[in-house]
Design an enzyme around this catalytic site. Structure first.
Site, PDB file in Angstrom:
ATOM      1  CE  LYS A 113      80.180  14.385  67.076  1.00 27.01           C
ATOM      2  NZ  LYS A 113      79.680  15.184  65.864  1.00 27.01           N
TER       3      LYS A 113
HETATM    4  C1  LIG Z   1      79.334  16.347  65.655  1.00 31.78           C
HETATM    5  C2  LIG Z   1      79.275  16.812  64.065  1.00 31.78           C
HETATM    6  C3  LIG Z   1      79.646  18.245  63.923  1.00 31.78           C
HETATM    7  C4  LIG Z   1      80.017  19.171  64.792  1.00 31.78           C
HETATM    8  O1  LIG Z   1      81.050  18.879  65.459  1.00 31.78           O
HETATM    9  P1  LIG Z   1      81.514  19.848  66.787  1.00 31.78           P
HETATM   10  O2  LIG Z   1      82.609  19.060  67.283  1.00 31.78           O
HETATM   11  O3  LIG Z   1      80.343  19.384  67.731  1.00 31.78           O
HETATM   12  O4  LIG Z   1      81.701  21.095  66.406  1.00 31.78           O
HETATM   13  C5  LIG Z   1      79.537  18.720  62.569  1.00 31.78           C
HETATM   14  N1  LIG Z   1      79.186  17.510  61.402  1.00 31.78           N
HETATM   15  C6  LIG Z   1      78.794  16.419  62.074  1.00 31.78           C
HETATM   16  C7  LIG Z   1      78.530  15.551  60.800  1.00 31.78           C
HETATM   17  C8  LIG Z   1      78.665  15.732  63.382  1.00 31.78           C
HETATM   18  O5  LIG Z   1      78.544  14.891  63.396  1.00 31.78           O
END
Ligand SMILES: *Cc1c(COP(=O)(O)O)cnc(C)c1O
Length: 490
Positions: A113
């Site tokens: 993120k």
């Molecule tokens: C948010 C997240 C995901 C999923 O990503 P999306 O964009 O919501 O599909 C997968 N792995 C981790 C570690 C995340 O923080």
């Protein structure tokens, strides 16, 4: 350059410039913004391979954010991708066993993120300035664990912005929770909710379309925006690293420029993989995207059968950031694959009956999923073979890939998108490698992980156990609106 317009997924007459779409976060009717048409790369892959991450980010983002000047965009990019990341590569690629792994966890909160939330505050501040916004922007965020901290980190102490984060009280890992409740910054607010991520996300989305609340806040000098991947400003910066992965694979001799690759993405809200799909639309040579789910496998069923049905048990797994049954960004793919009219109809059906049907089974996105046992097995297997320790979400992707490869006999060079550092899910990761770790305390486990992986405990989580808890709110899911009002209108 021609100005790219953004339109709503449920009504094409809702339009915005890029900066307006970022400020708003979501359309007034609950739809999401998408580019009216996909831009095309104006550089060759050869030209792109000369660039560092910042250079690449500029070349990609300028195609989408056409109402930002070159100076503004470069300011945002330089502010985002700096020493906050622990490697100048920003998103390195490593080769382990039979796959390349794109590591997206080298930022401040050690999950992917950070890739978008390092730049979103800059894009939003710039957007506010460009559009003459004189209100305080309130960023409402629902998190399955990682967005919350990354958004808090990005927006803490940013002038003119307040950030409120809701996380499922019992649905995040201990590190994820500690990271959030110890967040400093006078403009930050964090609350646990008694509910799951879907509850939090649905409540927050409802608030965005609450006209009465909007007016009340407006009268008090506030406007809402979102740091979730419903905000197009979260998605677009994620397109960049798909090009980075491809270019690095070429440099490592895994492929030649122009060859097609497969991409495996551990998926929850469908944001990350959709950014990959955007990259493909721009011209990145991708053969297949493998959308990897844990046992909350609505997306697997959808890509296999054309039926989306969220009426099923919600499972809390060891990949909590993927414990999602309503994948918001799928709405964007649906609109890009059909029409606004169709999307509106399907989304109404989703909110009324929890299901809809649309056949995308022949597209370039294929679904796979991994059980908890398969996920644990993947962590152990890669560790035994290579000494590399991957996190639980990445392991879902790896296990899904192994299944896919076997089923389809497809040996296309493949990159797995690694979305978090194993340190974020230390206990489940180590337990997968050896049962003897099951009863160990959490912080000694980190030292153990350091020892067996040879990767140092990341700076951002060192000392986390000694930080004071600053946020102690826990609320019911139907109290979210009142809670927000109380925070803002004193
Ligand atoms: C948010 C997240 C995901 C999923 O990503 P999306 O964009 O919501 O599909 C997968 N792995 C981790 C570690 C995340 O923080």
């Amino acid at each position: 350059m021609e100005n790219l317009k953004y339109v709503g997924t449920r009504n094409k007459n809702i339009t915005a410039t890029a900066s307006q779409a970022i400020l708003k976060g979501i359309c007034d009717d609950g739809g999401l913004f998408i580019p009216e048409k996909m831009p095309k790369l104006d550089k060759t892959l050869e030209q792109l391979s000369e660039l560092d991450y910042k250079g690449l980010a500029y070349e990609i983002l300028k195609l989408f954010l056409t109402d930002y000047t070159e100076e503004e965009l470069k300011y945002c990019i330089n502010g985002a991708y700096d020493e906050k990341f622990d490697t100048p590569e920003i998103a390195p690629v490593v080769k382990k066993a039979d796959v390349s792994i794109l590591e997206l966890f080298h930022g401040k909160t050690i999950a992917f993120k950070d890739m978008a939330l390092s730049i979103l505050p800059y894009l939003m501040k710039t957007a506010a300035k460009k559009n003459g916004i004189d209100k305080k922007i309130v960023i409402l965020t629902a998190t399955s664990g990682d967005t919350g901290k990354a958004a808090l980190e990005g927006f803490a102490n940013v002038e003119g912005i307040k950030i409120i984060v809701f996380f499922p009280e019992d649905g995040v890992s201990p590190v994820q929770k500690l990271q959030m409740v110890t967040q400093e910054g006078s403009n930050t607010c964090v609350a646990g909710i008694n509910g799951n991520f879907d509850d939090a996300q649905t409540a927050v989305k409802t608030i965005f379309t609450d006209k009465e609340l909007e007016k009340e806040l407006n009268d008090n000098g506030f406007m809402f925006s979102s740091a979730n991947s419903i905000n197009i400003g979260r998605l677009l910066p994620q397109v960049v690293y798909y090009f980075q992965a491809y270019i690095k694979m070429a440099k490592m001799g895994e492929i030649k420029l122009g060859d097609k690759i497969n991409v495996v993405v551990p998926t929850g809200n469908f944001g990350n993989i959709l950014a990959g799909y955007f990259a493909k639309q721009l011209g990145l040579p991708v053969k297949t995207f493998i959308c990897a789910s844990n046992i909350n496998n609505v997306l697997y069923d959808f890509f296999k059968t054309g039926k989306y049905d969220k009426n099923r048990k919600f499972n809390v797994t060891m990949s909590p950031s993927m414990d999602i049954l309503i994948s918001s960004n799928l709405e964007r793919l649906i609109c890009m694959s059909s029409s606004q009219e169709k999307t509106k109809e399907l989304m109404e059906s989703l909110s009324k009956d929890g299901k809809y049907t649309l056949d995308l089974t022949n597209g370039i996105i294929k679904g796979e999923y991994a059980t908890e046992e398969e996920t644990a097995e993947a962590i152990k297997d890669i560790y035994k073979k290579t000494g590399y320790v991957m996190d639980t979400h990445t392991a879902v992707a790896y296990a899904s890939y192994e299944k896919y490869k076997k089923e389809r006999n497809d040996n296309t060079p493949t990159v797995i998108v690694s979305t978090a550092s194993p340190y974020k899910f230390t206990k489940d990761v180590l337990k997968s490698i050896d049962k003897k770790y099951a009863d160990m305390e959490f912080f000694p486990l980190m030292k153990e992980l350091e020892k067996i992986s040879g990767v140092k405990i990341p700076e951002p989580i060192k000392g986390l156990e000694n930080k004071p808890i600053l946020h102690k709110n826990v609320i019911e899911k139907n109290e979210i609106k009142e809670f927000i009002k109380k925070q803002l209108i004193k």
